[in-house]
Design a protein around this motif. Structure first.
Motif, PDB file in Angstrom:
ATOM      1  N   SER A 147       0.796  -1.216   0.000  1.00  0.00           N
ATOM      2  CA  SER A 147       0.000   0.000   0.000  1.00  0.00           C
ATOM      3  C   SER A 147       0.834   1.274   0.000  1.00  0.00           C
ATOM      4  O   SER A 147       0.290   2.356  -0.035  1.00  0.00           O
ATOM      5  CB  SER A 147      -0.921   0.012   1.224  1.00  0.00           C
ATOM      6  OG  SER A 147      -0.150  -0.005   2.418  1.00  0.00           O
ATOM      7  N   SER A 148       2.146   1.164   0.087  1.00  0.00           N
ATOM      8  CA  SER A 148       2.967   2.367   0.143  1.00  0.00           C
ATOM      9  C   SER A 148       4.156   2.242  -0.784  1.00  0.00           C
ATOM     10  O   SER A 148       4.586   1.148  -1.128  1.00  0.00           O
ATOM     11  CB  SER A 148       3.445   2.624   1.570  1.00  0.00           C
ATOM     12  OG  SER A 148       4.262   1.555   2.006  1.00  0.00           O
ATOM     13  N   CYS A 149       4.679   3.411  -1.199  1.00  0.00           N
ATOM     14  CA  CYS A 149       5.844   3.461  -2.074  1.00  0.00           C
ATOM     15  C   CYS A 149       7.080   3.828  -1.267  1.00  0.00           C
ATOM     16  O   CYS A 149       6.976   4.395  -0.175  1.00  0.00           O
ATOM     17  CB  CYS A 149       5.627   4.499  -3.173  1.00  0.00           C
ATOM     18  SG  CYS A 149       4.441   3.990  -4.441  1.00  0.00           S
ATOM     19  N   VAL A 176      -4.537   0.755  -7.598  1.00  0.00           N
ATOM     20  CA  VAL A 176      -5.421  -0.387  -7.799  1.00  0.00           C
ATOM     21  C   VAL A 176      -4.935  -1.255  -8.951  1.00  0.00           C
ATOM     22  O   VAL A 176      -4.743  -2.467  -8.814  1.00  0.00           O
ATOM     23  CB  VAL A 176      -6.868   0.082  -8.060  1.00  0.00           C
ATOM     24  CG1 VAL A 176      -7.757  -1.114  -8.372  1.00  0.00           C
ATOM     25  CG2 VAL A 176      -7.396   0.846  -6.856  1.00  0.00           C
ATOM     26  N   ASN A 177      -4.721  -0.645 -10.119  1.00  0.00           N
ATOM     27  CA  ASN A 177      -4.380  -1.407 -11.320  1.00  0.00           C
ATOM     28  C   ASN A 177      -2.878  -1.649 -11.480  1.00  0.00           C
ATOM     29  O   ASN A 177      -2.479  -2.603 -12.143  1.00  0.00           O
ATOM     30  CB  ASN A 177      -4.921  -0.693 -12.554  1.00  0.00           C
ATOM     31  CG  ASN A 177      -6.437  -0.605 -12.546  1.00  0.00           C
ATOM     32  OD1 ASN A 177      -7.121  -1.605 -12.317  1.00  0.00           O
ATOM     33  ND2 ASN A 177      -6.974   0.583 -12.781  1.00  0.00           N
TER      34      ASN A 177
END
Length: 652
Positions: A410-412, A422-423
């Protein structure tokens, strides 16, 4: 250094009074005294020398020390003065001595600003990644070539085996296509024996050295000719540029005066066109021009501008050159003033408006991209690599991105942002606005599978023509961006980055044939992305016109030995002869002839762009698609049987 090549026999005709080619091309042919050094002339600016005042007559050592108080050997004040004098003694086109006093000083300030940036404030004699980690044994320097991921920017040491240890071979900056005498001879290198495992002799590698980081074996040969009158000097001892002050500066002056890009030089851009942006495009175009495209150099661009302003102030200039030759550079200047990065530029801020949105199409595009600029920490130019500068925070590799995402989907990683959580959950980039904008960012993390190869931008087949930059069609003057296609599913375009090791990936697929330069025109680089063959150079996607006389076709592709055929299909009956050109789109348009029959486009069959003369499926029902059913499956060429009105097939 002219893009055309010529031999002495052709040029001898010019001595006999011939005025047409090659005698009418500036810098292509030159005459020399057989008893004097054979030094090619620099491209002419058209300006006159109006004074004998030398740059070091007004640029004192005190000013030099103020500009770079931490400057290190080989960057000495006396070395700079000697390099300028030596170059000018051998050339009619003088460095920083042509035109009016204002023009001379303005050009010199631009040169000083760029070299401050390129050489880490006049400290880096050798390229950091390749030779910052070095050892001296019996007076000879040995370098440990390193990749960005293994290099420790705190200690300037290479962790692990580097690029040469454990039996690896290294041939960086060695172009085997251009052979002596047009380039220095070079070879694949293996590690020195213990205790120098992982190291190679510096004098065997043509990595970046000097004020504007001279690199590649062919550039060393050209610089050697221009600076010493002997092509063997730097070929036999390339480290002279890193250890001898007048050559460290001289190589930069040679590049400034003679490196031709888009038929111009830094010297011409600064002196004749009064354009700092044009000089940046020559030095680092593709990475820093347009200024807000590419992500890696957003903050470094502002640091470059600040150093240029600092040099201009040191020379007492009341104004600076324009930024027109590098799109978006003026906007970087405005932002730089606004955020305080460019303290040295405040003197030149009169009349500069604060950053604002406008109604113009181009400014809207720039504003959109400006909002996406990464908020990462300031990038210091501690790694002046070639081409020709790299930031101290090097590009993030695909492996780093994937590893970090595995830890937290969920994080970069710090400084990166999601494009589409999402994609494309594993796609984290510095500036999401550059993803799918119609301009290829050829390096990781953009041009990776995780990011769908920059949102399709890096392959012609998948690039969206309706994007901001239009895949070269509507680039608003930006570019070239080229097509460094890493998508293995697109076999006709795919380029293996491990084999196609070129210094400027944006030149691949730009419409200009880079023949005889590095390995562009080889199978490894898909024959310069198709640029070198008339049959494959693609006007729709190329930034420049195919077949440019300065970059003529040089088709080496063994699979192409005939000229492409026409798209016209001729049908002959007993009563009529009808010629019909068929153009079909993937959206289902109707291709019709001028006779009494219609060919409808349906979903029954396909025909690929790569095989226009093959017939697939039913003769009267064809769907024309691209190689991957991409958005650009249009204007395909096809040939198939057309039934006459009586139902008997006659011709195709």
């Amino acid at each position: 250094n002219h893009p055309q090549t010529i031999d002495d026999e052709e040029c001898k005709k010019c001595n006999l009074g011939q005025t047409f080619w090659p005698c009418d091309v500036d810098g292509l042919c030159f005459c020399w005294d057989p008893n004097a050094p054979r030094i090619p002339p620099a491209p002419s600016s058209g300006k006159a020398q109006l004074s004998n005042e030398r740059p070091c007559d007004y640029f004192t050592e005190e000013k030099y020390n103020q500009l770079a108080p931490t400057a290190q050997h080989p960057y000495t004040y006396q070395g700079l003065c000697d390099a300028i004098d030596d170059y000018n003694d051998g050339h009619a086109e003088k460095a920083f001595m042509m035109g009016t006093e204002e023009e001379r000083k303005a050009e010199f300030a631009a040169f000083l600003g760029h070299t401050l940036h390129e050489s880490d404030e006049w400290r880096a004699g050798r390229e950091y990644l390749i030779c910052a980690d070095n050892k001296i044994v019996d007076g000879e320097v040995y370098c440990k070539p390193c990749d960005a991921e293994s290099f420790d920017w705190e200690t300037f040491k290479c962790n692990g085996v580097g690029l040469v240890g454990d039996g690896l071979t290294y041939n960086g900056y060695c172009n085997y296509v251009i052979e002596p005498p047009l380039a220095c001879a070079c070879e694949e290198l293996q590690s020195e024996p213990a205790p120098l495992d992982g190291y190679v002799a510096a004098n065997k590698v043509f990595f970046g050295r000097g004020a504007i980081q001279t690199s590649w074996n062919y550039n060393y040969r050209s610089a050697s000719d221009a600076l010493t009158g002997d092509s063997s000097t730097f070929c036999e001892n390339p480290d002279l540029i890193a250890t001898t002050p007048k050559y460290a500066w001289g190589a930069g002056i040679f590049f400034w005066m003679e490196n031709l890009k888009e038929e111009t030089t830094c010297h011409i851009e600064a002196l004749k066109n009064h354009d700092f942006g044009g000089t940046l495009n020559n030095i680092n175009g593709g990475l820093e021009c347009p200024a807000y495209h590419g992500g890696w150099h957003g903050e470094a661009i502002k640091m470059r501008i600040n150093r240029y302003c600092k040099s201009s102030r040191a020379l007492g200039l009341e104004s600076i050159l324009s930024f027109d030759g590098c799109k978006g550079l003026f906007d970087s200047f405005v932002e730089c003033l606004g955020d305080g990065t460019c303290q040295e530029c405040k003197h030149y801020s009169d009349g500069v408006p604060p950053p604002t949105n406008t109604d113009s199409v181009e400014d809207e595009k720039l504003a959109l991209e400006s909002e996406a600029v990464s908020t990462t920490a300031e990038v210091a130019t501690q790694n002046p690599t070639s081409p020709p500068v790299a930031a101290s925070n090097p590009p993030v590799s695909e492996a780093e991105v994937v590893t970090s995402q595995a830890e937290s989907v969920s994080s970069c990683p710090s400084g990166l942002k999601h494009v589409d959580e999402v994609n494309l959950p594993d796609c984290c980039v510095p500036e999401p606005a550059y993803h799918g904008d119609g301009a290829c960012d050829p390096d990781a993390p953009y041009n990776t599978a995780a990011c769908n190869y920059d949102g399709g931008d890096c392959c012609k087949e998948s690039c969206n023509l309706d994007s901001i930059y239009g895949c070269g069609v509507e680039s608003f003057g930006y570019g070239p961006f080229g097509y460094f296609c890493q998508n293995p599913e697109l076999e006709d375009e795919f380029i293996d980055a491990n084999e196609c090791t070129v210094s400027d990936k944006t030149r691949i697929g730009d419409g200009r044939c880079d023949a005889g330069i590095e390995v562009y025109n080889t199978a490894a680089c898909n024959w310069d992305g198709g640029d070198c063959c008339e049959q494959t150079c693609d006007e729709r996607y190329s930034h420049f016109d195919c077949g440019d006389p300065a970059y003529p076709f040089d088709c080496q592709n063994p699979d192409l030995d005939t000229v492409a055929t026409t798209t016209t299909t001729t049908t002959t009956t007993m009563a009529t002869v009808t010629s019909t050109t068929t153009t079909t789109s993937a959206s289902g348009s109707v291709a019709s002839s001028t006779s009494a029959f219609v060919v409808e486009v349906t979903d029954d069959a396909t025909i690929s762009k790569s095989d226009p003369d093959s017939n697939f499926g039913l003769a009267i029902s064809l769907t024309v698609q691209g190689l991957s059913s991409g958005p650009n499956a249009i204007d395909s060429l096809m040939k198939f049987t057309i039934p006459p009105s009586n139902g008997t097939p006659l011709a195709s």
